[in-house]
Design a protein around this motif. Structure first.
Motif, PDB file in Angstrom:
ATOM      1  N   GLY A 273       0.805  -1.215   0.000  1.00 17.48           N
ATOM      2  CA  GLY A 273       0.000   0.000   0.000  1.00 17.48           C
ATOM      3  C   GLY A 273       0.836   1.263   0.000  1.00 17.48           C
ATOM      4  O   GLY A 273       0.419   2.295   0.508  1.00 17.48           O
ATOM      5  N   ALA A 274       2.032   1.191  -0.587  1.00 17.22           N
ATOM      6  CA  ALA A 274       2.966   2.323  -0.577  1.00 17.22           C
ATOM      7  C   ALA A 274       3.260   2.784  -1.992  1.00 17.22           C
ATOM      8  O   ALA A 274       3.103   2.044  -2.963  1.00 17.22           O
ATOM      9  N   ILE A 275       3.686   4.037  -2.087  1.00 18.30           N
ATOM     10  CA  ILE A 275       4.087   4.652  -3.351  1.00 18.30           C
ATOM     11  C   ILE A 275       5.591   4.907  -3.292  1.00 18.30           C
ATOM     12  O   ILE A 275       6.122   5.324  -2.257  1.00 18.30           O
ATOM     13  N   THR A 276       6.271   4.647  -4.398  1.00 21.39           N
ATOM     14  CA  THR A 276       7.706   4.878  -4.468  1.00 21.39           C
ATOM     15  C   THR A 276       7.981   6.308  -4.927  1.00 21.39           C
ATOM     16  O   THR A 276       7.423   6.768  -5.921  1.00 21.39           O
ATOM     17  N   LEU A 277       8.827   6.999  -4.180  1.00 21.52           N
ATOM     18  CA  LEU A 277       9.280   8.339  -4.536  1.00 21.52           C
ATOM     19  C   LEU A 277      10.765   8.266  -4.867  1.00 21.52           C
ATOM     20  O   LEU A 277      11.512   7.541  -4.214  1.00 21.52           O
ATOM     21  N   ARG A 278      11.185   9.023  -5.858  1.00 23.92           N
ATOM     22  CA  ARG A 278      12.603   8.994  -6.262  1.00 23.92           C
ATOM     23  C   ARG A 278      13.187  10.394  -6.174  1.00 23.92           C
ATOM     24  O   ARG A 278      12.637  11.354  -6.720  1.00 23.92           O
ATOM     25  N   ALA A 279      14.313  10.496  -5.480  1.00 25.71           N
ATOM     26  CA  ALA A 279      15.060  11.751  -5.371  1.00 25.71           C
ATOM     27  C   ALA A 279      16.439  11.549  -5.987  1.00 25.71           C
ATOM     28  O   ALA A 279      16.945  10.425  -6.063  1.00 25.71           O
ATOM     29  N   ILE A 280      17.041  12.639  -6.431  1.00 26.22           N
ATOM     30  CA  ILE A 280      18.369  12.581  -7.042  1.00 26.22           C
ATOM     31  C   ILE A 280      19.316  13.452  -6.221  1.00 26.22           C
ATOM     32  O   ILE A 280      18.960  14.558  -5.809  1.00 26.22           O
ATOM     33  N   PHE A 281      20.527  12.922  -5.966  1.00 26.72           N
ATOM     34  CA  PHE A 281      21.508  13.603  -5.139  1.00 26.72           C
ATOM     35  C   PHE A 281      22.842  13.691  -5.866  1.00 26.72           C
ATOM     36  O   PHE A 281      23.266  12.721  -6.511  1.00 26.72           O
ATOM     37  N   PRO A 282      23.535  14.823  -5.760  1.00 26.60           N
ATOM     38  CA  PRO A 282      24.918  14.859  -6.236  1.00 26.60           C
ATOM     39  C   PRO A 282      25.777  13.965  -5.350  1.00 26.60           C
ATOM     40  O   PRO A 282      25.565  13.890  -4.137  1.00 26.60           O
ATOM     41  N   ASN A 283      26.744  13.296  -5.956  1.00 26.15           N
ATOM     42  CA  ASN A 283      27.578  12.341  -5.217  1.00 26.15           C
ATOM     43  C   ASN A 283      29.026  12.445  -5.695  1.00 26.15           C
ATOM     44  O   ASN A 283      29.613  11.463  -6.168  1.00 26.15           O
ATOM     45  N   PRO A 284      29.619  13.650  -5.592  1.00 19.55           N
ATOM     46  CA  PRO A 284      30.944  13.843  -6.182  1.00 19.55           C
ATOM     47  C   PRO A 284      32.037  13.015  -5.537  1.00 19.55           C
ATOM     48  O   PRO A 284      33.006  12.641  -6.202  1.00 19.55           O
ATOM     49  N   LYS A 285      31.925  12.719  -4.244  1.00 20.92           N
ATOM     50  CA  LYS A 285      32.946  11.938  -3.546  1.00 20.92           C
ATOM     51  C   LYS A 285      32.578  10.468  -3.427  1.00 20.92           C
ATOM     52  O   LYS A 285      33.273   9.712  -2.737  1.00 20.92           O
ATOM     53  N   THR A 286      31.475  10.081  -4.086  1.00 17.49           N
ATOM     54  CA  THR A 286      30.968   8.693  -4.039  1.00 17.49           C
ATOM     55  C   THR A 286      30.838   8.190  -2.603  1.00 17.49           C
ATOM     56  O   THR A 286      31.151   7.034  -2.299  1.00 17.49           O
ATOM     57  N   ASP A 287      30.383   9.075  -1.707  1.00 14.58           N
ATOM     58  CA  ASP A 287      30.078   8.632  -0.349  1.00 14.58           C
ATOM     59  C   ASP A 287      28.867   7.711  -0.334  1.00 14.58           C
ATOM     60  O   ASP A 287      28.728   6.867   0.560  1.00 14.58           O
ATOM     61  N   LEU A 288      27.978   7.892  -1.302  1.00 14.57           N
ATOM     62  CA  LEU A 288      26.795   7.039  -1.403  1.00 14.57           C
ATOM     63  C   LEU A 288      27.068   5.937  -2.416  1.00 14.57           C
ATOM     64  O   LEU A 288      27.463   6.210  -3.549  1.00 14.57           O
ATOM     65  N   LEU A 289      26.837   4.706  -1.986  1.00 13.67           N
ATOM     66  CA  LEU A 289      27.026   3.553  -2.853  1.00 13.67           C
ATOM     67  C   LEU A 289      25.682   2.863  -3.069  1.00 13.67           C
ATOM     68  O   LEU A 289      24.812   2.903  -2.176  1.00 13.67           O
ATOM     69  N   PRO A 290      25.466   2.236  -4.220  1.00 16.40           N
ATOM     70  CA  PRO A 290      24.188   1.584  -4.484  1.00 16.40           C
ATOM     71  C   PRO A 290      23.852   0.544  -3.424  1.00 16.40           C
ATOM     72  O   PRO A 290      24.715  -0.218  -2.972  1.00 16.40           O
ATOM     73  N   GLY A 291      22.584   0.553  -3.015  1.00 15.36           N
ATOM     74  CA  GLY A 291      22.117  -0.427  -2.040  1.00 15.36           C
ATOM     75  C   GLY A 291      22.203   0.018  -0.605  1.00 15.36           C
ATOM     76  O   GLY A 291      21.756  -0.705   0.290  1.00 15.36           O
ATOM     77  N   MET A 292      22.744   1.211  -0.329  1.00 17.56           N
ATOM     78  CA  MET A 292      22.853   1.688   1.049  1.00 17.56           C
ATOM     79  C   MET A 292      21.464   2.029   1.596  1.00 17.56           C
ATOM     80  O   MET A 292      20.628   2.580   0.896  1.00 17.56           O
TER      81      MET A 292
END
Length: 400
Positions: A273-292
């Protein structure tokens, strides 16, 4: 035995002592106790103010672009030209499949094309001569028609041979596997010498573009509908052109870069019963990795006439509903039933039960009761009941 009678002088002294004690006390035992002092309460004045509302939702990061690298021709891996975990550019060579057989096929198709083009030249000359001869009846019309048909077949053969050259060139190019996108490349599933097949299910490696990066969060459809209604009826106003998003990482740290909400899905998940929302973030230092795993703090809007009150001023009644004490203009305590929307930091956002200018009791509720006459002093977050009492005592001493 009979108790001897008390001498008259002693009885008189005893009675005089009792009267002296009673005079010193002011009232005989059993009388009413002295009047209690007026309670002193710490209060804050309620003021409406613009309140920016946020909601915190769980989510996970996903790459901006992702591409699995798979072979499109069969062959033996001859070389690998990248370092696992490095950044690669689009078009960079990743693998080289042994091209010998594909080079031979290409050379053969090129030769076949040359042969077909030579046949066209011969057929064209013959058709041209027969055209002149048929005009003077030197050859039959049938012979001329056959020459023209042979020219057409030769030209068709050229087209087929040219297509074969293009196909063999494509296969030869497929023997070299290039990066389809720029990004961070993962581990390789094969080494030089391994046999690969066209369109195999197992990818040789995967490339992911990490800057920028997506964050996918889920929100219940009920919350989404309530937010939409609040915006429609004017309870909330949109803040800015695009909703801003902040991230709280797994270790509790707030991500330095601010993101933007891109879109919300058009379908509600039937299981959750949920809706998916998508946000976009700059990641110049690749602190964010896929799956976090992250928690996204989304801007909902602004409530222009929001009432924020300290949480310690709100208690619960026997039914578990929020209540608070308010001191009216006559200095009398009133109890109000409240409707609280949400907690914002150490405060409650109140939607009903209070109004602009109300004096809300924050300190000393244990000494407050509905209908009681009280004194009030201003309360600040650093104030305590002891300091409030001291302030009131000082004020009383100054008055005397």
């Amino acid at each position: 035995m009979r108790t001897p009678p008390i001498p008259k002088p002693v009885a008189a002294l005893t009675a005089l002592a009792i009267l002296s004690v009673l005079s010193a006390c002011g009232k005989p035992p059993g009388g009413a106790p002295p009047a209690a002092g007026t309670p002193v309460l710490g209060v804050v004045t309620v003021h409406a103010q613009p309140v920016e509302l946020h909601t915190e939702l769980p989510g996970r990061t996903s790459p901006y672009q992702i591409a699995d690298v798979r072979p499109q021709v069969n062959g033996i891996i001859k070389a690998r030209s990248f370092r696992e975990g490095s950044d690669v550019k689009a078009g960079q060579v990743l693998y080289q499949i042994n091209p010998a057989s594909y080079q031979a096929a290409y050379d053969s198709s090129v030769a076949a094309l040359a042969k077909a083009e030579a046949s066209v030249r011969t057929a064209r000359l013959k058709a041209s001569r027969y055209k002149e001869l048929v005009a003077i009846k030197a050859v039959s019309q049938q012979d001329y028609d056959d020459a023209v048909a042979s020219l057409g077949e030769a030209e068709a053969d050229v087209g087929s041979a040219r297509a074969n050259v293009q196909t063999s060139r494509i296969n030869l190019d497929y023997a070299r596997l290039d990066a389809p996108i720029s990004g961070r490349i993962g581990k390789s599933s094969v080494t030089p010498g391994a046999l690969v097949t066209a369109n195999q299910t197992t990818a040789l490696t995967t490339i992911q573009q990490l800057d920028p990066i997506y964050v996918d969060v889920t929100q219940s459809s009920t919350t989404w509908l309530n937010l939409k209604e609040a915006l429609a009826n004017g309870q909330l106003e949109k803040s800015g052109n695009g909703a801003k998003v902040r991230l709280v990482l797994e270790n509790g740290r707030t991500y330095a870069q601010e993101g933007t909400l891109q879109f919300s899905d058009v379908t509600v998940n039937q299981d959750t019963g949920a809706i998916t929302l998508r946000a976009i973030f700059p990641n110049p230092k690749t602190d964010l990795l896929p799956g976090m795993y992250v928690r996204a703090v989304l801007q909902e809007g602004v409530r222009q006439q929001g009432l924020l009150v300290p949480q310690q001023a709100v208690s619960r009644d026997g039914a578990g509903k929020p209540v608070a004490f308010v001191v009216n203009a006559q200095g009398v305590v009133e109890q109000r039933a409240l409707v609280t929307d949400r907690a914002i930091g150490d405060q409650w956002l109140v939607s009903s039960g209070l109004k602009e200018g109300d004096q809300l009791v924050v300190d000393g509720q244990q000494r407050a009761s509905a209908g009681a006459k009280v004194k009030v002093v201003p309360w600040t977050p650093k104030a305590s009941l002891a300091s409030v009492a001291n302030t009131a005592a000082s004020a009383a001493a100054g008055a005397h």
